[in-house]
Design a protein around this motif. Structure first.
Motif: not given
Length: 230
Positions: A34-43, A63-68, A80-83
């Motif tokens: 979960g942490r890894v996925r959240r970090q990917k979304l932030l990145a 999501c497309e950029e992060a591959g999630i 998106i606001e929360a990100i």
């Protein structure tokens, strides 16, 4: 992203007043995946914001950029606001950590220390333009009215007061930290104007920020504060 900062994101998303509006139900994800996925979304959001207006970035694009998968992303950020709120808060934490490294010892007068703080902030923004964009651009997620935003502002002001008090005999009037908070807000307002006009913090506005910051505080602080005897 350190585990400490990841925990801080959870605090923002779970406990803040703004989060309660964004996220009706409290949630936390502590698994490594979960942490890894959240970090990917932030990145992914950060990378997109380097070349696009934040207002134009969608959750689907992140999501497309992060591959999630988008369905999975909703478990971590409801929109998106929360990100961008999480990114904004991370930037604030990093800014505070860097400002803590600026010591008063290299400056004979308080004006030199405060100018050094502004210079360090500008260096951070020049090194990573997305940080300035998230704080000063129009229509970006803001902490206004949220306790976390106020807490960060007060932490920065408390740091400045602590550093000055360690080196100088500071005046003892009760609202001196409110005075510092107003001075800090003046700098932020000038930086906001610079960014919204020029998409950067320009040298001209840096000078204006320094002038306004010091001039305002000279109304309350003597030109030369006596150094503390150790």
């Amino acid at each position: 992203m350190s585990e400490y900062k990841d925990d801080k994101i959870e605090d923002v998303l779970v406990d803040s007043e703004l989060a309660k509006m964004l996220v009706p139900n409290k949630f936390k994800f502590t698994s490594q995946q979960g942490r890894v996925r959240r970090q990917k979304l932030l990145a992914g959001a950060k990378k997109l914001s380097e070349t696009q207006s934040i207002n134009d970035i969608t959750l689907a694009a992140v999501c497309e950029e992060a591959g999630i998968p988008r369905a999975s992303a909703y478990h971590f950020f409801p929109n998106i606001e929360a990100i961008f709120l999480a990114l904004r808060f991370l930037n604030a934490i990093e800014l505070l950590e860097i400002l803590e490294t600026v010591e008063t010892g290299g400056y004979d007068r308080w004006q030199g220390y405060l100018t050094a703080l502004i210079d360090r902030c500008v260096q951070i923004f020049h090194n990573d333009q997305t940080k300035a964009k998230l704080i000063y651009d129009t229509n970006t997620p803001d902490f206004e009215g949220d306790s976390f935003g106020e807490d960060i502002d007060h932490q920065i002001v408390n740091l400045v007061y602590k550093r000055l008090s360690e080196r100088y005999e500071m005046p003892s009037f009760d609202d001196i930290q409110d005075t510092l908070l107003i001075a800090y807000s003046i700098v932020n307002a000038i930086f906001t104007l610079s960014y919204r006009r020029h998409q950067s913090i320009t040298d001209e506005y840096i000078q204006e920020a320094n002038t306004a910051f010091i001039a305002y505080l000279r109304c309350y602080l003597p030109e030369k504060l006596p150094a503390k005897k150790h």
